[in-house]
Design an enzyme around this catalytic site. Sequence first.
Site, mmCIF file in Angstrom:
data_model
loop_
_atom_site.group_PDB
_atom_site.id
_atom_site.type_symbol
_atom_site.label_atom_id
_atom_site.label_comp_id
_atom_site.label_asym_id
_atom_site.label_seq_id
_atom_site.Cartn_x
_atom_site.Cartn_y
_atom_site.Cartn_z
ATOM 1 N N ASP A 8 31.881 -50.640 60.344
ATOM 2 C CA ASP A 8 32.621 -51.201 59.218
ATOM 3 C C ASP A 8 33.269 -52.497 59.670
ATOM 4 O OD1 ASP A 8 31.910 -49.000 57.773
ATOM 5 O OD2 ASP A 8 33.886 -48.071 57.752
ATOM 6 N N ASP A 130 30.165 -42.829 46.142
ATOM 7 C CA ASP A 130 31.326 -42.313 46.866
ATOM 8 C C ASP A 130 32.102 -41.412 45.914
ATOM 9 O OD1 ASP A 130 30.560 -44.092 48.928
ATOM 10 O OD2 ASP A 130 31.635 -45.710 47.907
#
Length: 241
Positions: A8, A130
């Site tokens: 990330d 998500d």
Amino acid sequence: MILYPAIDLIDGGCVRLAQGDFARETRYDEEPAAALARFADEGAAWAHIVDLDGAKAKEPRQHELLARLAKGARLKLQVAGGVRSAAHVATLLDAGVARVVVGSLAVNDPPAFAALLEQFGPDRLTLALDVRIQGNHAIVATHGWTEGSGQTLDHVLKLFPAVRHLLVTDISRDGMLSGPNLPLIEAIVDTWPSIALQASGGVATLRDLPHLKRVGAAGAIVGKALWEGRFTVRQALHASR
């Protein structure tokens, strides 16, 4: 089952968030290019990279960096964050990215995502959903997990019969090292057997990986456990087999 070691990115640096909360950031010293080289050295064939700045801003922020990483990487890259148009997808694919992840666009503008599937083909795109578990339903969140869509995962998937690659993250488990949501993964695999499902969120030990394989996951996204040194990519690959 394919192992996707994860990176990330915020401001070009490697980080991990807890439950998608930008205020709960852990930053690591390793540069992303060095991390990719390490993953490749240990045998990984793929890596998963997220431009968190882009996800938060709802537009590309680090796509130039992603393009440079793709050109120099010795493994295949699946990249996400801030993808909102065909031009964004084309830029990344042209730079050498193997697969582009699209999330919020698919939920907020289904015809636009359907057009991307038609233009680039289902093998070059991954639909990322998500979810937050509310009762018996998986409710999709958007825009870097900051907004709720009010739509269930099954409702969104029914809009895109052409989808072949799906990445599902249980937000409550992401970055928490609490173990993956195996019942959720198994239910999705049973309901959508033609889709290659990548499970994300919660992998904490090597034992989690064969469990994910057993319930039918085609891929496992592994982030914090690797970054915190709980096990290596090489060990994870062995466990995944």
